[in-house]
Design a protein around this motif. Structure first.
Motif, PDB file in Angstrom:
ATOM      1  N   UNK A 107       2.493  11.666   0.384  1.00 40.23           N
ATOM      2  CA  UNK A 107       2.410  12.614  -1.055  1.00 40.23           C
ATOM      3  C   UNK A 107       2.212  13.913  -0.755  1.00 40.23           C
ATOM      4  N   UNK A 108       1.178  14.281   0.223  1.00 41.15           N
ATOM      5  CA  UNK A 108       1.217  15.878   0.466  1.00 41.15           C
ATOM      6  C   UNK A 108       2.479  16.500   1.227  1.00 41.15           C
ATOM      7  N   UNK A 162       0.805  -1.210   0.095  1.00 40.48           N
ATOM      8  CA  UNK A 162      -0.118  -0.053  -0.024  1.00 40.48           C
ATOM      9  C   UNK A 162       0.895   1.304   0.062  1.00 40.48           C
ATOM     10  N   UNK A 163       2.055   1.178   0.892  1.00 42.43           N
ATOM     11  CA  UNK A 163       2.792   2.597   0.899  1.00 42.43           C
ATOM     12  C   UNK A 163       3.499   2.986  -0.563  1.00 42.43           C
ATOM     13  N   UNK A 164       3.826   1.787  -1.235  1.00 47.14           N
ATOM     14  CA  UNK A 164       4.315   1.911  -2.582  1.00 47.14           C
ATOM     15  C   UNK A 164       3.496   2.576  -3.598  1.00 47.14           C
ATOM     16  N   UNK A 165       2.299   2.579  -3.135  1.00 46.55           N
ATOM     17  CA  UNK A 165       1.442   3.479  -4.193  1.00 46.55           C
ATOM     18  C   UNK A 165       1.531   5.021  -4.074  1.00 46.55           C
ATOM     19  N   UNK A 166       2.289   5.277  -2.763  1.00 49.57           N
ATOM     20  CA  UNK A 166       2.691   6.950  -2.835  1.00 49.57           C
ATOM     21  C   UNK A 166       3.272   7.329  -4.001  1.00 49.57           C
ATOM     22  N   UNK A 167       4.156   6.795  -4.717  1.00 53.75           N
ATOM     23  CA  UNK A 167       4.639   7.152  -6.048  1.00 53.75           C
ATOM     24  C   UNK A 167       3.761   7.495  -7.030  1.00 53.75           C
ATOM     25  N   UNK A 172      -0.258  14.265  -7.886  1.00 55.00           N
ATOM     26  CA  UNK A 172      -0.242  15.289  -7.134  1.00 55.00           C
ATOM     27  C   UNK A 172       0.741  16.464  -7.803  1.00 55.00           C
ATOM     28  N   UNK A 173       1.803  16.119  -8.146  1.00 56.78           N
ATOM     29  CA  UNK A 173       3.012  16.789  -8.604  1.00 56.78           C
ATOM     30  C   UNK A 173       2.550  17.170 -10.001  1.00 56.78           C
ATOM     31  N   UNK A 174       1.935  16.302 -10.703  1.00 57.34           N
ATOM     32  CA  UNK A 174       1.478  16.751 -12.314  1.00 57.34           C
ATOM     33  C   UNK A 174       0.489  17.792 -11.908  1.00 57.34           C
ATOM     34  N   UNK A 175      -0.461  17.795 -11.002  1.00 53.42           N
ATOM     35  CA  UNK A 175      -1.769  18.862 -11.140  1.00 53.42           C
ATOM     36  C   UNK A 175      -1.350  20.189 -10.321  1.00 53.42           C
ATOM     37  N   UNK A 209       9.425  15.593  -7.057  1.00 56.47           N
ATOM     38  CA  UNK A 209       8.915  14.742  -6.087  1.00 56.47           C
ATOM     39  C   UNK A 209       8.590  13.383  -6.472  1.00 56.47           C
ATOM     40  N   UNK A 210       8.457  13.151  -7.802  1.00 55.93           N
ATOM     41  CA  UNK A 210       8.231  11.883  -8.352  1.00 55.93           C
ATOM     42  C   UNK A 210       9.833  11.221  -8.411  1.00 55.93           C
ATOM     43  N   UNK A 211      10.533  11.973  -8.751  1.00 58.01           N
ATOM     44  CA  UNK A 211      12.189  11.267  -8.956  1.00 58.01           C
ATOM     45  C   UNK A 211      12.722  10.937  -7.534  1.00 58.01           C
ATOM     46  N   UNK A 212      12.294  11.710  -6.540  1.00 64.00           N
ATOM     47  CA  UNK A 212      12.628  11.247  -5.075  1.00 64.00           C
ATOM     48  C   UNK A 212      12.045  10.231  -4.419  1.00 64.00           C
TER      49      UNK A 212
END
Length: 280
Positions: A140-141, A74-79, A85-88, A222-225
């Protein structure tokens, strides 16, 4: 065709400007000042601290109520939620390479769990799974707020640690004091070994890792990190090999898949950074 491409890029720039204005409007003036001072980092830490605290707390609670396998997947879905979120909100460019890389990072975590079928922790629970999912949303936030508000990670984490100690510490102490799990004062079980372990964990696992992670968020995206956190899988396999522990095919496969996923996310990120150069 060139006019269509130029119009799409102009539309992206307008949407990015609108989203930046949306992020900066309700914030204290010091955060938007061109000559940011330590007050800006203090404001940023104060705004981000509840999200950081909620993410850490919810993950601990969720892990205690569900299995390690469920919480990890479940926590891997944070990517995914971080990328969306970073996209929007931050107008991070999207590409097929990024999407494929994010999905491969999740696949690598699932493959790693396939190689460890031994039960660990309590049985899966939908309540615990839900809390772990909320923890992924808090993460994510957290990473999006760091990218949007933080400019000096050293000052930011100094203030964040002070706020957690001064505001979160008393709250946790009260909860532990009145918890039925502790018959006496919670500090009575603190031995010197436990205190040293907490100090080393806080320094190495929290302070230093969080500082370098925040630098990565600011220097990349954020996505790369977030995808980079998955590199703990191949690094753990490498450490097992150095220590002489046995490593199975699932671990090798997971390491390769995560490594390829991280590479694709980076290639998509750098390709998007070089895209405006095509205007000339």
């Amino acid at each position: 065709v060139r006019s269509d491409v130029a119009s799409r890029r102009a539309g992206r720039r307008r949407r990015a400007d609108n989203r930046v204005e949306l992020l900066e409007t309700p914030l204290p003036p010091d955060l938007a000042a061109p000559d940011r001072t330590w007050r800006a980092e203090a404001w940023a830490a104060l705004l981000i601290m509840p999200v950081f605290f909620a993410g850490q707390w919810s993950y601990g609670v969720g892990l205690a109520m569900t299995s390690v396998t469920s919480s990890t997947v479940i926590c891997t879905t944070s990517s995914v939620t971080t990328f969306l979120g970073s996209r929007y909100f931050l107008s991070e460019p999207s590409s097929a390479k990024k999407w494929l890389g994010v999905l491969l990072c999740i696949t690598g975590a699932v493959l790693l769990l396939q190689g460890d079928r031994a039960p660990s922790g309590p049985a899966p629970s939908w309540v615990g799974d839900l809390i772990c999912w909320l923890s992924a949303l808090f993460y994510s936030a957290y990473v999006l707020l760091v990218r949007a508000l933080v400019r000096d990670p050293l000052q930011f984490f100094s203030f964040l640690g002070a706020y957690v100690l001064l505001l979160g510490g008393p709250a946790v102490a009260l909860l532990l004091h009145f918890s039925p799990a502790y018959a006496g004062p919670f500090w009575a079980s603190f031995s010197p070994e436990v205190l040293w372990l907490l100090l080393l964990t806080g320094l190495l696992d929290n302070a230093l890792s969080q500082f370098f992670w925040a630098q990565g968020v600011l220097l990349t995206s954020p996505t790369v990190a977030t995808a980079g956190l998955g590199l703990t899988i191949p690094l753990s396999v490498a450490s097992d090999l150095l220590l002489g522990h046995s490593v199975g095919p699932w671990q090798y496969a997971a390491s390769a898949v995560v490594g390829v996923g991280f590479l694709l996310v980076n290639l998509g990120h750098h390709a998007a950074k070089e895209e405006p150069a095509d205007d000339n």
